[in-house]
Design a protein around this motif. Structure first.
Motif, PDB file in Angstrom:
ATOM      1  N   LEU A 184       0.775  -1.361  -0.044  1.00 20.21           N
ATOM      2  CA  LEU A 184      -0.013   0.210   0.027  1.00 20.21           C
ATOM      3  C   LEU A 184       0.930   1.328  -0.088  1.00 20.21           C
ATOM      4  N   GLU A 185       0.676   2.110  -1.009  1.00 20.53           N
ATOM      5  CA  GLU A 185       1.255   3.285  -1.061  1.00 20.53           C
ATOM      6  C   GLU A 185       0.565   4.563  -0.760  1.00 20.53           C
ATOM      7  N   THR A 186       1.178   5.358   0.516  1.00 17.50           N
ATOM      8  CA  THR A 186       0.428   6.384   1.225  1.00 17.50           C
ATOM      9  C   THR A 186       0.998   7.708   0.712  1.00 17.50           C
ATOM     10  N   MET A 187       0.341   8.770   0.709  1.00 18.84           N
ATOM     11  CA  MET A 187       0.715  10.179   0.687  1.00 18.84           C
ATOM     12  C   MET A 187       1.702  10.359   1.761  1.00 18.84           C
ATOM     13  N   GLY A 188       1.968  11.946   1.694  1.00 16.62           N
ATOM     14  CA  GLY A 188       2.780  12.355   2.876  1.00 16.62           C
ATOM     15  C   GLY A 188       3.952  13.126   2.323  1.00 16.62           C
ATOM     16  N   ARG A 189       4.378  13.069   0.797  1.00 17.90           N
ATOM     17  CA  ARG A 189       5.507  13.587   0.673  1.00 17.90           C
ATOM     18  C   ARG A 189       6.919  12.900   1.124  1.00 17.90           C
ATOM     19  N   TYR A 190       7.673  13.787   1.816  1.00 20.21           N
ATOM     20  CA  TYR A 190       8.881  13.504   2.193  1.00 20.21           C
ATOM     21  C   TYR A 190       8.838  13.230   3.879  1.00 20.21           C
ATOM     22  N   ALA A 191       7.436  13.083   4.623  1.00 23.62           N
ATOM     23  CA  ALA A 191       7.380  12.907   5.776  1.00 23.62           C
ATOM     24  C   ALA A 191       6.481  11.533   6.072  1.00 23.62           C
ATOM     25  N   ASN A 206       2.358 -11.383  14.289  1.00 21.89           N
ATOM     26  CA  ASN A 206       2.532 -11.771  12.832  1.00 21.89           C
ATOM     27  C   ASN A 206       1.329 -11.072  12.095  1.00 21.89           C
ATOM     28  N   ASP A 207       0.667  -9.906  12.671  1.00 23.98           N
ATOM     29  CA  ASP A 207      -0.285  -9.122  11.977  1.00 23.98           C
ATOM     30  C   ASP A 207       0.227  -8.232  10.907  1.00 23.98           C
ATOM     31  N   GLY A 208      -0.474  -8.006   9.659  1.00 19.48           N
ATOM     32  CA  GLY A 208       0.276  -7.049   8.653  1.00 19.48           C
ATOM     33  C   GLY A 208      -0.189  -5.583   9.517  1.00 19.48           C
ATOM     34  N   PRO A 209       0.515  -4.539   8.974  1.00 18.33           N
ATOM     35  CA  PRO A 209       1.714  -4.512   8.263  1.00 18.33           C
ATOM     36  C   PRO A 209       2.785  -5.118   8.634  1.00 18.33           C
ATOM     37  N   HIS A 210       3.695  -5.905   7.874  1.00 20.55           N
ATOM     38  CA  HIS A 210       4.827  -6.332   8.355  1.00 20.55           C
ATOM     39  C   HIS A 210       6.181  -5.295   8.093  1.00 20.55           C
ATOM     40  N   LEU A 211       6.034  -4.716   7.152  1.00 22.45           N
ATOM     41  CA  LEU A 211       7.192  -3.724   7.295  1.00 22.45           C
ATOM     42  C   LEU A 211       6.537  -2.319   6.715  1.00 22.45           C
ATOM     43  N   LEU A 212       7.105  -1.376   7.269  1.00 25.61           N
ATOM     44  CA  LEU A 212       6.960  -0.100   7.040  1.00 25.61           C
ATOM     45  C   LEU A 212       7.973   0.645   6.380  1.00 25.61           C
ATOM     46  N   LEU A 213       7.809   1.358   5.085  1.00 25.24           N
ATOM     47  CA  LEU A 213       9.133   2.042   4.495  1.00 25.24           C
ATOM     48  C   LEU A 213       9.036   3.471   4.793  1.00 25.24           C
ATOM     49  N   PHE A 214       9.718   3.912   5.478  1.00 25.51           N
ATOM     50  CA  PHE A 214       9.716   5.786   5.821  1.00 25.51           C
ATOM     51  C   PHE A 214      10.629   6.214   4.976  1.00 25.51           C
ATOM     52  N   PRO A 215      10.138   7.328   4.532  1.00 25.99           N
ATOM     53  CA  PRO A 215      11.209   8.327   3.686  1.00 25.99           C
ATOM     54  C   PRO A 215      12.294   8.703   4.819  1.00 25.99           C
ATOM     55  N   GLU A 216      12.217   8.741   6.043  1.00 27.87           N
ATOM     56  CA  GLU A 216      13.172   9.416   6.872  1.00 27.87           C
ATOM     57  C   GLU A 216      14.384   8.321   6.919  1.00 27.87           C
ATOM     58  N   ALA A 241       3.413  -1.256   4.114  1.00 24.50           N
ATOM     59  CA  ALA A 241       2.827   0.228   3.564  1.00 24.50           C
ATOM     60  C   ALA A 241       4.309   0.697   3.121  1.00 24.50           C
ATOM     61  N   VAL A 242       4.327   1.694   2.258  1.00 27.46           N
ATOM     62  CA  VAL A 242       5.489   2.257   1.757  1.00 27.46           C
ATOM     63  C   VAL A 242       5.022   3.961   1.625  1.00 27.46           C
ATOM     64  N   ALA A 243       5.762   5.015   1.840  1.00 31.19           N
ATOM     65  CA  ALA A 243       5.691   6.359   1.820  1.00 31.19           C
ATOM     66  C   ALA A 243       5.999   6.631   0.329  1.00 31.19           C
ATOM     67  N   GLU A 244       4.941   7.488  -0.479  1.00 26.88           N
ATOM     68  CA  GLU A 244       5.217   7.917  -1.643  1.00 26.88           C
ATOM     69  C   GLU A 244       6.735   8.570  -1.862  1.00 26.88           C
ATOM     70  N   GLY A 245       7.232   9.397  -0.980  1.00 30.15           N
ATOM     71  CA  GLY A 245       8.604   9.918  -1.058  1.00 30.15           C
ATOM     72  C   GLY A 245       9.599   9.042  -0.369  1.00 30.15           C
ATOM     73  N   GLN A 267       5.593  15.997  -8.480  1.00 28.19           N
ATOM     74  CA  GLN A 267       4.629  15.165  -8.014  1.00 28.19           C
ATOM     75  C   GLN A 267       5.278  13.847  -7.821  1.00 28.19           C
ATOM     76  N   LEU A 268       4.869  13.439  -6.761  1.00 28.69           N
ATOM     77  CA  LEU A 268       5.454  11.819  -6.276  1.00 28.69           C
ATOM     78  C   LEU A 268       4.281  10.783  -6.494  1.00 28.69           C
ATOM     79  N   GLY A 269       4.917   9.563  -6.402  1.00 30.85           N
ATOM     80  CA  GLY A 269       3.773   8.474  -6.719  1.00 30.85           C
ATOM     81  C   GLY A 269       4.319   7.523  -7.549  1.00 30.85           C
ATOM     82  N   GLY A 270       4.040   6.204  -7.312  1.00 32.26           N
ATOM     83  CA  GLY A 270       4.515   5.216  -8.351  1.00 32.26           C
ATOM     84  C   GLY A 270       5.564   4.270  -7.763  1.00 32.26           C
ATOM     85  N   VAL A 271       5.919   4.494  -6.205  1.00 30.69           N
ATOM     86  CA  VAL A 271       6.940   3.678  -5.691  1.00 30.69           C
ATOM     87  C   VAL A 271       6.472   2.235  -5.427  1.00 30.69           C
TER      88      VAL A 271
END
Length: 426
Positions: A184-191, A206-216, A241-245, A267-271
């Motif tokens: 799942l890709e979320t908004m938020g730009r670079y935050a 063992n619940d999802g989400p198992h990985l969070l990908l932060f732009p930080e 879950a991944v941030a667009e930035g 304009q971000l998006g597409g990761v």
């Protein structure tokens, strides 16, 4: 009595109209403001003298407005010229204010509108028609400085946390013979506030989400693929879950469209599809992905009660500050305690607000950089608390519709020097 002008800016949220209702009601109660005008399409509406008289809005209409998503008055992304370079837009705004006896200006938006609000207030003094301008905060990105949270964020956070929980359950039910990875890709730009909020969906190990990908946190492809593989082998599936930035090790955004919006931002998006391709090619797992996009900021049916209350309160507080002559401020939310969650509102100078963006602190992210920490969970949990559903009819929510009538124009048409850079949003 003088009049007031309210305008909305930038990307909408599920609760921005609660702020609008708060402004309108507080102005009426004050006995010091006659008419509240709404600018159709933000500062662009003010420049073009496209104004809506909110006087006919009765209490039922204001309740409907409060429960409506997106920018009901219409928002725009429009960058005003510097006053020293080209004063035409500022002079036009002053002309509109003077023509309609407007003494108070409330601009509801994020960082860009905070800049604009301050610039308009300063220009009005230099041009001899001083107005009281107060910025009303709003952004789902949660990146405004000096406020505990930004109105609009809590509802978007509730939506993405709910969505990733439900998608994870769906993924688990089919993972034995079908897809094993969902992104799942979320908004938020670079935050990374919204991607962090997805972590609230995890209640058990063992619940999802198992990985969070932060732009930080710089993206490490090797670590990412290893974690995906390990999770699938251990749990049977992997929800991400991944941030667009999201950025790489050199600080470059992993993916962007290559286009820019009217404010000059990329304009971000597409990761998400990029990562899905990586997972399929490198690990051989069938992978699905989704981009929450407008859904996360428009989901009024799943709004956070905390968020609605705060959005309405900052609208009311903005009027109180204006009537006290405290211009150049933003009503900010101050956290008093986590449990129970208690907060109040304080005025913060716009000079402080426009100094930069607010990013997720490292202590809110787990040591691995791939999960939410307990400190992060304590911060986020109260912001999504409570439900405030709109009125439903025939199975669908009922929302406010902007009337077609406009205030009669008193000035000749205005040709903006930046017309080509305008991008309007309703």
């Amino acid at each position: 009595m003088k009049n007031a002008l309210y305008a909305q800016a930038g990307g909408p949220s599920a609760v921005i109209n609660a702020s609008a209702a708060g402004v309108i009601r507080a102005c009426r109660r004050s006995g010091q403001i006659d008419t509240v005008f709404g600018a159709h399409f933000g500062v662009l509406g003010a420049l073009n003298e496209n104004l809506i008289d909110t006087s006919p809005f009765d209490d039922a209409t204001l309740e409907l407005l409060k429960a409506t998503p997106a920018a009901a008055f219409g928002a725009c992304r429009h960058v005003l010229h510097d006053l020293a370079d080209d004063p035409r837009e500022y002079q036009r705004l002053i002309d509109v204010f003077a023509a309609h006896d407007i003494a108070y200006f409330f601009y509801n938006g994020g960082g860009g509108s905070a800049h604009a609000c301050q610039a308009i207030a300063q220009a009005s003094r230099r041009l001899g028609y001083p107005i009281v301008a107060v910025h009303v905060p709003k952004t789902i990105d949660n990146d405004l400085l000096h406020t505990d949270c930004s109105p609009g964020f809590g509802s978007a956070a509730k939506y993405v946390a709910t969505s990733i929980r439900e998608a994870s359950i769906d993924l688990a039910s089919m993972s034995h013979t079908s897809s094993k990875v969902f992104i799942l890709e979320t908004m938020g730009r670079y935050a990374g506030w919204l991607v962090g909020a997805c972590g609230l969906a995890t209640e058990h190990p063992n619940d999802g989400p198992h990985l969070l990908l932060f732009p930080e946190i710089p993206f490490d492809e090797t670590q990412f693929l290893h974690q995906v593989k390990e999770t699938v082998e251990r749990v049977g599936y992997c929800a991400i879950a991944v941030a667009e930035g999201l950025r790489d090790q050199t600080g470059n955004t992993l993916h962007a469209t290559g286009q820019k919006d009217a404010a000059g931002d990329r304009q971000l998006g597409g990761v998400a599809p990029l990562l899905a391709h990586m997972v399929t090619q490198q690990l051989g797992y069938k992978c699905h992905w989704a981009v929450a996009d407008y859904l996360q900021r428009a989901a009024r049916h799943l709004a956070s009660a905390t968020d609605v209350a705060q959005a309405y309160a900052v609208g009311e507080a903005a009027v109180a500050m204006a009537l006290d002559g405290r211009h150049g401020l933003m009503p900010a939310i101050r956290r008093l305690s986590d449990v129970p969650y208690r907060w109040d509102i304080v005025g913060v100078p716009l000079d402080d607000i426009i100094q930069g963006d607010r990013f997720v602190p490292r202590e809110f992210i787990s040591a691995s950089g791939l999960h939410l920490s307990e400190a992060g969970r304590r911060y986020l949990a109260p912001l999504i608390a409570g439900e405030d559903a709109p009125l439903f009819k025939h199975g669908l929510p009922q929302y406010f519709r902007l009337p077609h009538d406009r205030v009669p124009k008193k000035l000749p048409p205005f040709q903006s020097p930046l017309t080509s850079r305008v991008q309007c949003q309703v």
